[in-house]
Design a protein around this motif. Structure first.
Motif, PDB file in Angstrom:
ATOM      1  N   LEU A  54      -4.368  10.448  -2.859  1.00 57.85           N
ATOM      2  CA  LEU A  54      -4.323   9.337  -1.908  1.00 57.85           C
ATOM      3  C   LEU A  54      -5.698   9.031  -1.326  1.00 57.85           C
ATOM      4  N   TRP A  58      -7.623   5.561  -1.662  1.00 60.14           N
ATOM      5  CA  TRP A  58      -8.021   4.832  -0.452  1.00 60.14           C
ATOM      6  C   TRP A  58      -9.518   4.510  -0.496  1.00 60.14           C
ATOM      7  N   PHE A  62      -8.013   1.177  -3.305  1.00 60.70           N
ATOM      8  CA  PHE A  62      -7.124   0.407  -2.430  1.00 60.70           C
ATOM      9  C   PHE A  62      -7.832  -0.837  -1.913  1.00 60.70           C
ATOM     10  N   LEU A 275      -3.651  10.210   7.729  1.00 61.41           N
ATOM     11  CA  LEU A 275      -2.874  10.009   6.504  1.00 61.41           C
ATOM     12  C   LEU A 275      -1.879  11.150   6.307  1.00 61.41           C
ATOM     13  N   ASP A 293       1.171   4.372  -3.873  1.00 66.07           N
ATOM     14  CA  ASP A 293      -0.011   4.707  -3.080  1.00 66.07           C
ATOM     15  C   ASP A 293      -0.446   3.520  -2.223  1.00 66.07           C
ATOM     16  N   LEU A 297      -0.849   3.533   1.869  1.00 62.05           N
ATOM     17  CA  LEU A 297      -2.160   3.272   2.468  1.00 62.05           C
ATOM     18  C   LEU A 297      -2.147   2.014   3.323  1.00 62.05           C
ATOM     19  N   SER A 301      -2.995   2.318   7.144  1.00 62.78           N
ATOM     20  CA  SER A 301      -4.135   1.506   7.569  1.00 62.78           C
ATOM     21  C   SER A 301      -3.823   0.709   8.829  1.00 62.78           C
TER      22      SER A 301
END
Length: 411
Positions: A54, A58, A62, A275, A293, A297, A301
């Motif tokens: 992750l 990120w 992402f 997270l 994912d 995220l 976020s």
């Protein structure tokens, strides 16, 4: 992103400064992961491999700007709401109006670790026009201290204040009468709104996290007598799961209810810490929901980029619990039984599994439905099922049909 501060409804567009994105990337680049025991799995918490995947995603892949653009497709606004003895708070919310003029005003309230995006999948189902089911105008507000709502700056902002903010928001939007849906903190706040503003403004409410109390002889004699008979195997298993959750799954609650400032430092400073803290709940509290994912995220976020910072969202636990770990009793204090119609949805992977005949201790139960799939984040995991419950409760043949004067949900 900074909202215009005014007492009138103002359109809101999410636009995180590039400097905030750059800082996030730097922090992710500097991550220091802990070690992990062999074959630990989820027993000790989030597995290291999940966090490594992750964090890499990120940092490198992402696309926040794409997520931001999708979020901005929602009808978002801000408005000032004055709270007795706490001054004025600028509240962020989604206001999705149906094309049906007689649509039922519905207030959706999230909990932790949720936010306004929990309602996103529900919006098209509830606002859709149809001759066979009712339609709703939906208001999905970020609670004070969550997402892009302003946070209180003084101690003592608890259930009554959250109820006051949300009721005043609905009145400011022109909804003198409305219905309600909530889970997690949304359940507790809904119970208090029913107690304080029931019948006059709140006409009916619905919860997907029913946490009733054990019935007593004088308050609920029929439920009390039923409780004297042997419990079924399913009821015993449900109570066992509830006991296991209370024993092994509420460590986060003890910390957030007693020392939220302390846990606030690592989640405010470390996106990796934040997270892990939230991802664990998304996975363990859902019913095998296939989180991507990007979904995880985007969800996290919102906390990282939130107006007051992620630590502000934790204080609701301290204020509701009065600084103790006895949150269940403290959060319910002051909430009373009312005759305001109440609907309940039971999802199999919810956190609490208490006897269904205890439900009348919460209020005037007029609708209840047991589902085969779904967990704590019902609006996100099973939006169609939750929407169908609301349609049945408020539809033409439902027990709460026509509860809002002049707004039955149909053309």
């Amino acid at each position: 992103m900074a909202p215009i501060v005014t007492d009138s409804e103002q359109p809101f567009t999410l636009s995180i400064p590039q400097s905030h994105l750059d800082l996030l990337k730097k922090k992710l680049e500097l991550v220091r992961f802990p070690d992990e025991l062999d074959d630990a799995g989820w027993s000790y918490g989030v597995p290291l491999s999940h966090m490594q995947r992750l964090v890499t995603h990120w940092k490198d892949r992402f696309d926040w700007r794409a997520a931001e653009a999708d979020i901005n497709l929602l009808s978002m606004f801000t408005r000032n709401v004055t709270v007795d003895t706490f001054g004025t708070l600028n509240i962020h919310y989604v206001h999705q109006r149906s094309e049906v003029s007689n649509a039922i005003p519905l207030l959706f309230v999230h909990g932790w670790p949720g936010h306004f995006l929990e309602a996103r999948k529900l919006l098209p189902y509830l606002s859709a026009a149809s001759p066979v089911h009712p339609s709703f105008h939906i208001v999905a507000a970020n609670l004070p201290g969550f997402g892009f709502s302003e946070a209180p700056t003084r101690p003592g902002f608890a259930t009554r204040q959250y109820a006051e903010v949300l009721n005043k928001l609905m009145l400011a939007l022109g909804y003198e009468e409305y219905v309600y849906q909530g889970g997690d903190w949304g359940h507790a706040i809904g119970h208090h709104i029913a107690t304080i503003y029931g019948h006059k403004h709140l006409k009916a409410w619905h919860s997907n996290l029913p946490i009733p109390t054990k019935p007593t002889l004088f308050a609920h004699p029929l439920a009390f007598l039923r409780d004297l008979f042997p419990y079924s195997k399913a009821t015993r298993e449900g109570l066992g799961r509830t006991a296991e959750y209370r024993a092994k799954g509420m460590g986060y609650l003890a910390e957030q209810s007693t020392k939220p400032q302390t846990i606030g430092y690592p989640i405010a400073d470390s996106p990796v810490g934040l997270l892990a803290w939230i991802y664990e709940k998304l996975v363990e509290w859902s019913d095998s929901y296939p989180w991507t994912d990007d979904e995880v995220l985007e969800w996290v976020s919102i906390y990282w980029f939130s107006r007051a910072g992620p630590a502000a969202s934790l204080r609701i636990y301290y204020e509701m619990a009065g600084g103790s770990s006895g949150l269940e009793k403290s959060a319910a204090k002051g909430a009373k039984w009312t005759s305001v119609p109440l609907g309940l949805s039971y999802f199999p992977q919810e956190l609490f599994h208490l006897p269904k005949w205890w439900a009348p201790t919460l209020g005037n139960v007029v609708y209840a439905e047991q589902h085969d799939e779904g967990g704590h984040f019902a609006a996100y995991e099973q939006p169609e099922a939750l929407a169908e419950d609301l349609r049945r409760m408020f539809g033409r043949r439902g027990p709460a049909y026509g509860i809002v004067h002049g707004k039955d949900g149909y053309e």
